[in-house]
Design a protein around this motif. Structure first.
Motif, PDB file in Angstrom:
ATOM      1  N   PHE A  65      40.654  46.186  40.992  1.00 37.06           N
ATOM      2  CA  PHE A  65      40.891  46.065  39.574  1.00 37.06           C
ATOM      3  C   PHE A  65      42.422  45.394  39.398  1.00 37.06           C
ATOM      4  N   ASN A  66      43.136  46.047  40.122  1.00 31.06           N
ATOM      5  CA  ASN A  66      44.513  45.566  39.855  1.00 31.06           C
ATOM      6  C   ASN A  66      44.850  44.153  40.134  1.00 31.06           C
ATOM      7  N   ALA A  67      44.024  43.703  41.184  1.00 28.64           N
ATOM      8  CA  ALA A  67      44.331  42.482  41.901  1.00 28.64           C
ATOM      9  C   ALA A  67      44.296  41.180  40.962  1.00 28.64           C
ATOM     10  N   ASP A  68      43.479  41.259  39.942  1.00 26.80           N
ATOM     11  CA  ASP A  68      43.339  40.291  38.815  1.00 26.80           C
ATOM     12  C   ASP A  68      43.832  40.809  37.556  1.00 26.80           C
ATOM     13  N   ARG A  69      44.969  41.338  37.691  1.00 27.65           N
ATOM     14  CA  ARG A  69      45.505  41.859  36.445  1.00 27.65           C
ATOM     15  C   ARG A  69      46.018  40.534  35.417  1.00 27.65           C
ATOM     16  N   GLY A  70      45.484  40.765  33.930  1.00 30.95           N
ATOM     17  CA  GLY A  70      46.069  39.655  33.390  1.00 30.95           C
ATOM     18  C   GLY A  70      44.576  38.710  33.091  1.00 30.95           C
TER      19      GLY A  70
END
Length: 81
Positions: A65-70
């Motif tokens: 989830f945090n790997a593709d932030r934005g």
């Protein structure tokens, strides 16, 4: 020669029941038209680059989830229970 009364009872459905039948028929028609439109006009497969992944725990979910932030994302969680 016998005369039949001119006001012989005619078998008709009550207006309330007829209204329900018309309403249900209209709902069914709308449902069928929407389903057909979605079937023929909707996407047939996922866009290129879109994949599904099996997750192996909460830490895995957080990392992905945090790997593709934005970027826009969709998370679908299925549970066997």
């Amino acid at each position: 020669m016998t005369d039949l009364p001119s006001s012989a009872p005619v078998a008709r459905r009550p207006p309330q029941r007829r209204g329900r039948i018309v309403f249900l028929a209209a709902c069914l028609l709308v449902f069928v038209l929407l389903a057909a439109g979605l079937h023929f006009l909707g996407p047939q497969s996922a866009p290129p680059g879109v994949t599904m992944a099996d997750l192996h725990g909460v830490a895995d979910l957080q990392a992905r989830f945090n790997a593709d932030r934005g970027q826009p994302r969709l998370v679908v969680i299925f549970s066997p229970t």
